[in-house]
Design a protein around this motif. Structure first.
Motif, short mmCIF file in Angstrom:
data_model
loop_
_atom_site.label_atom_id
_atom_site.label_comp_id
_atom_site.label_asym_id
_atom_site.label_seq_id
_atom_site.Cartn_x
_atom_site.Cartn_y
_atom_site.Cartn_z
N LEU A 181 0.84 -1.20 0.00
CA LEU A 181 0.00 0.00 0.00
C LEU A 181 0.87 1.25 0.00
CD1 LEU A 181 -2.81 1.26 0.08
CD2 LEU A 181 -2.73 1.08 2.59
N ASP A 182 1.90 1.26 0.83
CA ASP A 182 2.82 2.40 0.84
C ASP A 182 3.44 2.63 -0.53
OD1 ASP A 182 2.32 2.81 3.54
OD2 ASP A 182 4.18 1.82 4.20
N ARG A 183 3.79 1.55 -1.21
CA ARG A 183 4.38 1.67 -2.55
C ARG A 183 3.36 2.24 -3.54
NH1 ARG A 183 7.24 -3.02 -6.18
NH2 ARG A 183 8.02 -1.61 -7.78
N ALA A 184 2.12 1.74 -3.50
CA ALA A 184 1.08 2.26 -4.40
C ALA A 184 0.84 3.74 -4.15
CB ALA A 184 -0.20 1.46 -4.21
N VAL A 185 0.75 4.12 -2.88
CA VAL A 185 0.54 5.53 -2.53
C VAL A 185 1.71 6.37 -3.04
CG1 VAL A 185 0.54 7.12 -0.56
CG2 VAL A 185 -0.99 5.14 -0.57
N GLN A 186 2.92 5.90 -2.87
CA GLN A 186 4.10 6.64 -3.31
C GLN A 186 4.11 6.82 -4.82
OE1 GLN A 186 7.11 5.43 -5.06
NE2 GLN A 186 7.81 7.54 -5.03
N VAL A 187 3.78 5.77 -5.55
CA VAL A 187 3.79 5.84 -7.02
C VAL A 187 2.72 6.81 -7.52
CG1 VAL A 187 3.31 4.52 -9.12
CG2 VAL A 187 4.86 3.60 -7.40
N ILE A 188 1.51 6.69 -7.00
CA ILE A 188 0.42 7.58 -7.44
C ILE A 188 0.74 9.02 -7.05
CG2 ILE A 188 -2.02 8.16 -7.11
CD1 ILE A 188 -1.54 5.66 -8.86
N THR A 189 1.22 9.23 -5.83
CA THR A 189 1.55 10.58 -5.36
C THR A 189 2.63 11.21 -6.22
OG1 THR A 189 0.93 10.08 -3.08
CG2 THR A 189 2.43 11.93 -3.41
N SER A 190 3.70 10.48 -6.50
CA SER A 190 4.80 11.06 -7.27
C SER A 190 4.37 11.43 -8.68
CB SER A 190 6.00 10.11 -7.30
OG SER A 190 5.72 8.95 -8.04
N HIS A 191 3.51 10.63 -9.28
CA HIS A 191 3.05 10.95 -10.62
C HIS A 191 2.10 12.15 -10.61
CE1 HIS A 191 4.90 7.16 -11.67
NE2 HIS A 191 4.80 7.53 -12.93
N LEU A 192 1.20 12.22 -9.65
CA LEU A 192 0.31 13.38 -9.58
C LEU A 192 1.11 14.65 -9.32
CD1 LEU A 192 -2.53 14.58 -9.69
CD2 LEU A 192 -2.66 14.23 -7.22
N GLU A 193 2.11 14.57 -8.46
CA GLU A 193 2.95 15.74 -8.19
C GLU A 193 3.64 16.22 -9.47
OE1 GLU A 193 5.44 14.27 -5.07
OE2 GLU A 193 4.07 14.97 -3.49
N ARG A 194 4.05 15.28 -10.30
CA ARG A 194 4.70 15.63 -11.56
C ARG A 194 3.71 16.28 -12.53
NH1 ARG A 194 6.81 10.80 -14.74
NH2 ARG A 194 7.36 10.21 -12.63
N PHE A 195 2.51 15.71 -12.65
CA PHE A 195 1.54 16.23 -13.61
C PHE A 195 0.89 17.52 -13.14
CE2 PHE A 195 1.01 11.50 -14.64
CZ PHE A 195 2.01 11.53 -15.59
N ALA A 196 0.77 17.71 -11.83
CA ALA A 196 0.09 18.89 -11.27
C ALA A 196 1.09 19.84 -10.60
CB ALA A 196 -0.98 18.44 -10.28
N PHE A 197 2.32 19.88 -11.10
CA PHE A 197 3.37 20.64 -10.44
C PHE A 197 3.02 22.12 -10.25
CE2 PHE A 197 4.32 21.09 -14.90
CZ PHE A 197 4.78 22.39 -15.03
#
Length: 95
Positions: free
Chosen positions: A66-82
């Motif tokens: 779960l931590d890995r899934a959260v990290q992956v989704i978070t990092s991608h959203l941060e990149r797209f919504a910078f």
């Protein structure tokens, strides 16, 4: 196990579409209208675009995945919504 967060934005549908399109090249994704689901090898994330923003709920069989899934989704959203600098506060709940 589950974790849920809400990103307040006026561009929820755009970010939902961008995330689904990006991950769709790598993993199974469903996307219809204002909802989508990304199925990662270690968990899944359901996304819903609402008038107030983007709600995301990640699911995985254990805390590490779960931590890995959260990290992956978070990092991608941060990149797209910078431009909006999203600060996601994930709330964890047992399944």
């Amino acid at each position: 196990m589950n974790a849920t967060t809400h990103f307040t934005t006026d561009h929820a549908e755009r970010y939902l579409g961008t995330l689904c399109k990006h991950f769709g090249h790598k993993v199974p994704v469903t996307h219809a209208g204002r909802s989508g689901e990304i199925t990662l090898p270690f968990g899944a994330c359901a996304l819903t675009a609402e008038d107030t923003g983007l709600t995301m709920t990640a699911q995985a069989p254990d805390q590490a995945q779960l931590d890995r899934a959260v990290q992956v989704i978070t990092s991608h959203l941060e990149r797209f919504a910078f431009r909006e600098n999203p600060e996601l506060d994930w709330a964890y709940t047992p399944a």
